[in-house]
Design a protein around this motif. Structure first.
Motif, PDB file in Angstrom:
ATOM      1  N   UNK A  22     -40.322  20.353  -4.675  1.00  0.00           N
ATOM      2  CA  UNK A  22     -39.813  20.477  -3.314  1.00  0.00           C
ATOM      3  C   UNK A  22     -38.549  21.335  -3.402  1.00  0.00           C
ATOM      4  N   UNK A  23     -38.527  22.410  -2.644  1.00  0.00           N
ATOM      5  CA  UNK A  23     -37.475  23.415  -2.722  1.00  0.00           C
ATOM      6  C   UNK A  23     -36.711  23.468  -1.409  1.00  0.00           C
ATOM      7  N   UNK A  24     -35.391  23.514  -1.528  1.00  0.00           N
ATOM      8  CA  UNK A  24     -34.555  23.818  -0.372  1.00  0.00           C
ATOM      9  C   UNK A  24     -34.189  25.282  -0.463  1.00  0.00           C
ATOM     10  N   UNK A  25     -34.540  26.034   0.573  1.00  0.00           N
ATOM     11  CA  UNK A  25     -34.295  27.481   0.570  1.00  0.00           C
ATOM     12  C   UNK A  25     -32.790  27.731   0.522  1.00  0.00           C
ATOM     13  N   UNK A  26     -32.362  28.473  -0.494  1.00  0.00           N
ATOM     14  CA  UNK A  26     -30.950  28.834  -0.675  1.00  0.00           C
ATOM     15  C   UNK A  26     -30.901  30.240  -1.236  1.00  0.00           C
ATOM     16  N   UNK A  27     -29.781  30.912  -1.007  1.00  0.00           N
ATOM     17  CA  UNK A  27     -29.615  32.272  -1.523  1.00  0.00           C
ATOM     18  C   UNK A  27     -28.640  32.334  -2.684  1.00  0.00           C
TER      19      UNK A  27
ATOM     20  N   UNK B   2     -31.896  39.919  -9.874  1.00  0.00           N
ATOM     21  CA  UNK B   2     -32.408  38.618  -9.442  1.00  0.00           C
ATOM     22  C   UNK B   2     -31.934  38.261  -8.037  1.00  0.00           C
ATOM     23  N   UNK B   3     -32.723  37.395  -7.420  1.00  0.00           N
ATOM     24  CA  UNK B   3     -32.368  36.828  -6.118  1.00  0.00           C
ATOM     25  C   UNK B   3     -32.755  35.355  -6.151  1.00  0.00           C
ATOM     26  N   UNK B   4     -31.788  34.480  -5.910  1.00  0.00           N
ATOM     27  CA  UNK B   4     -32.082  33.049  -5.816  1.00  0.00           C
ATOM     28  C   UNK B   4     -32.811  32.821  -4.499  1.00  0.00           C
TER      29      UNK B   4
ATOM     30  N   UNK C   7     -30.058  28.501 -14.050  1.00  0.00           N
ATOM     31  CA  UNK C   7     -29.381  29.772 -13.830  1.00  0.00           C
ATOM     32  C   UNK C   7     -27.944  29.687 -14.350  1.00  0.00           C
ATOM     33  N   UNK C   8     -27.582  30.626 -15.202  1.00  0.00           N
ATOM     34  CA  UNK C   8     -26.212  30.703 -15.719  1.00  0.00           C
ATOM     35  C   UNK C   8     -25.670  32.096 -15.479  1.00  0.00           C
ATOM     36  N   UNK C   9     -24.489  32.161 -14.852  1.00  0.00           N
ATOM     37  CA  UNK C   9     -23.824  33.436 -14.622  1.00  0.00           C
ATOM     38  C   UNK C   9     -22.890  33.685 -15.803  1.00  0.00           C
ATOM     39  N   UNK C  10     -23.093  34.827 -16.466  1.00  0.00           N
ATOM     40  CA  UNK C  10     -22.302  35.167 -17.649  1.00  0.00           C
ATOM     41  C   UNK C  10     -21.633  36.520 -17.433  1.00  0.00           C
ATOM     42  N   UNK C  11     -20.719  36.884 -18.305  1.00  0.00           N
ATOM     43  CA  UNK C  11     -19.982  38.144 -18.157  1.00  0.00           C
ATOM     44  C   UNK C  11     -20.920  39.342 -18.094  1.00  0.00           C
ATOM     45  N   UNK C  12     -21.952  39.335 -18.911  1.00  0.00           N
ATOM     46  CA  UNK C  12     -22.848  40.483 -19.001  1.00  0.00           C
ATOM     47  C   UNK C  12     -23.959  40.461 -17.956  1.00  0.00           C
TER      48      UNK C  12
ATOM     49  N   UNK D 107     -26.812  29.807  -6.138  1.00  0.00           N
ATOM     50  CA  UNK D 107     -26.895  28.597  -6.956  1.00  0.00           C
ATOM     51  C   UNK D 107     -25.616  28.479  -7.767  1.00  0.00           C
ATOM     52  N   UNK D 108     -25.229  27.255  -8.035  1.00  0.00           N
ATOM     53  CA  UNK D 108     -24.098  27.004  -8.912  1.00  0.00           C
ATOM     54  C   UNK D 108     -24.532  27.240 -10.357  1.00  0.00           C
ATOM     55  N   UNK D 109     -23.574  27.512 -11.226  1.00  0.00           N
ATOM     56  CA  UNK D 109     -23.856  27.686 -12.640  1.00  0.00           C
ATOM     57  C   UNK D 109     -24.567  26.440 -13.180  1.00  0.00           C
ATOM     58  N   UNK D 110     -25.708  26.630 -13.836  1.00  0.00           N
ATOM     59  CA  UNK D 110     -26.448  25.522 -14.421  1.00  0.00           C
ATOM     60  C   UNK D 110     -27.466  24.873 -13.499  1.00  0.00           C
ATOM     61  N   UNK D 111     -27.537  25.295 -12.230  1.00  0.00           N
ATOM     62  CA  UNK D 111     -28.517  24.731 -11.298  1.00  0.00           C
ATOM     63  C   UNK D 111     -29.926  25.168 -11.677  1.00  0.00           C
ATOM     64  N   UNK D 112     -30.904  24.315 -11.382  1.00  0.00           N
ATOM     65  CA  UNK D 112     -32.304  24.680 -11.555  1.00  0.00           C
ATOM     66  C   UNK D 112     -32.762  25.350 -10.269  1.00  0.00           C
ATOM     67  N   UNK D 113     -33.161  26.615 -10.392  1.00  0.00           N
ATOM     68  CA  UNK D 113     -33.435  27.433  -9.211  1.00  0.00           C
ATOM     69  C   UNK D 113     -34.763  28.165  -9.345  1.00  0.00           C
ATOM     70  N   UNK D 114     -35.345  28.457  -8.190  1.00  0.00           N
ATOM     71  CA  UNK D 114     -36.462  29.390  -8.123  1.00  0.00           C
ATOM     72  C   UNK D 114     -35.831  30.754  -7.894  1.00  0.00           C
TER      73      UNK D 114
END
Length: 156
Positions: free
Chosen positions: A86-91, A139-141, A113-118, A93-100
């Motif tokens: 079950x997915x809540x549509x979002x654009x 990418x697009x969340x 999803x992890x946001x890194x320097x590179x 995500x926080x660092x470490x969230x499980x996302x589509x």
């Protein structure tokens, strides 16, 4: 088709995803769109299919939809091949969230999803699988996992 018992698991917020699932009863059901499949492995081409699934009303928010999981890259988060998430549509995500996540407007995958320097790291929850590294622009969340529907026979 035989009568299949479904198990509904709701995400408890502020918990690591592997321990976040709480079974809930299906007293009051609401129909939401089942929009296709999402890969829990190598990204697959986004191939929408239109259907619907009944879920407990308390799992439904403003922009809720469902996707069927194909693959086993998220098994350490208790999300298995054949589950419906079950997915809540979002654009975002926080660092470490499980996302589509949609990659290059073509493929979709389910990862942490992890946001890194590179750029961005899409991390499977399966130690046998390697992460995917991409640029932010690639990418697009498209949503966050809020629940799981599992056939009871598949439940561990």
């Amino acid at each position: 088709m035989p009568n299949v018992t479904l198990q509904y698991l709701e995400r408890r917020l502020n918990q690591p995803l592997a321990q976040a699932w709480q079974p809930i009863t299906a007293d009051d059901l609401t129909e939401i769109p089942l929009l296709g499949r999402v890969s829990a492995g190598m990204p697959i081409e986004a191939c929408p299919e239109v259907g619907s699934i009944q879920v407990p009303t308390r799992m439904v928010r403003r922009n809720t939809y469902a996707l069927r999981v194909c693959g086993d890259s998220m098994v350490d988060c208790n999300i298995f091949d054949g589950d419906v998430i079950i997915i809540e549509r979002r654009e975002s995500a926080e660092n470490g969230e499980t996302a589509v996540v949609m990659i290059n407007d073509q493929e979709v995958t389910l990862k942490k999803l992890y946001i890194e320097k590179s750029g961005v790291r899409l991390q499977p929850a399966n130690e046998r699988m390697a992460p995917i590294y991409l640029r932010n622009d690639d990418i697009q969340v498209i949503g966050l996992v809020m629940g799981v529907v599992r056939q009871a026979e598949l439940a561990a």
